[in-house]
Design a protein around this motif. Sequence first.
Motif, mmCIF file in Angstrom:
data_model
loop_
_atom_site.group_PDB
_atom_site.id
_atom_site.type_symbol
_atom_site.label_atom_id
_atom_site.label_comp_id
_atom_site.label_asym_id
_atom_site.label_seq_id
_atom_site.Cartn_x
_atom_site.Cartn_y
_atom_site.Cartn_z
ATOM 1 N N GLY A 198 0.807 -1.206 0.000
ATOM 2 C CA GLY A 198 0.000 0.000 0.000
ATOM 3 C C GLY A 198 0.840 1.256 0.000
ATOM 4 O O GLY A 198 2.028 1.230 -0.311
ATOM 5 N N PRO A 199 0.219 2.365 0.397
ATOM 6 C CA PRO A 199 0.922 3.655 0.357
ATOM 7 C C PRO A 199 1.927 3.786 1.497
ATOM 8 O O PRO A 199 1.774 3.185 2.559
ATOM 9 C CB PRO A 199 -0.215 4.669 0.515
ATOM 10 N N ALA A 200 2.938 4.581 1.266
ATOM 11 C CA ALA A 200 3.955 4.878 2.280
ATOM 12 C C ALA A 200 4.621 6.190 1.924
ATOM 13 O O ALA A 200 4.425 6.739 0.831
ATOM 14 C CB ALA A 200 4.986 3.752 2.345
ATOM 15 N N LEU A 201 5.415 6.686 2.856
ATOM 16 C CA LEU A 201 6.162 7.915 2.651
ATOM 17 C C LEU A 201 7.638 7.596 2.771
ATOM 18 O O LEU A 201 8.076 7.013 3.766
ATOM 19 C CB LEU A 201 5.766 8.960 3.702
ATOM 20 N N LEU A 202 8.409 7.924 1.748
ATOM 21 C CA LEU A 202 9.848 7.692 1.735
ATOM 22 C C LEU A 202 10.550 9.000 2.041
ATOM 23 O O LEU A 202 10.384 9.984 1.314
ATOM 24 C CB LEU A 202 10.304 7.157 0.374
ATOM 25 N N ASP A 203 11.308 9.014 3.131
ATOM 26 C CA ASP A 203 12.081 10.190 3.516
ATOM 27 C C ASP A 203 13.540 9.890 3.203
ATOM 28 O O ASP A 203 14.223 9.213 3.952
ATOM 29 C CB ASP A 203 11.881 10.480 4.998
#
Length: 120
Positions: free
Chosen positions: A35-40
């Motif tokens: 699913g969705p995620a945030l890559l920093d």
Amino acid sequence: MRWRRARRHSPATARARTQDPGDLTEPEPAPDYSGPALLDAPGAELAVTVALTGHLDPTDGQFHWYGRLSATDGAELPDPGRGQVFLTVPGCAPAPGVLQERDPWGNLRIVGVGTPPFPL
């Protein structure tokens, strides 16, 4: 030259060597997240779609997680091997990881050791 006669095992010995299928325990399914995620990443914060899984390594006793990520809005993903990144899935704490390689479709492989970015 002496010929050795093959040693024969009785059926009882053969049965003793085979393990009863009822004694085997079913392995637990691997925890996973898609699913969705945030890559920093250094210098960039990107919305990505991920497919992650992992396993507990009996050698070092730590959880190893890994998977593929792709940009959701067509943005350019960072180059692999540029240091540590953090991956955050909704409702979970950020987890440190490393981008390893780019596949022929432009997706990136990510790996991490320790608490995964998805719930277990």
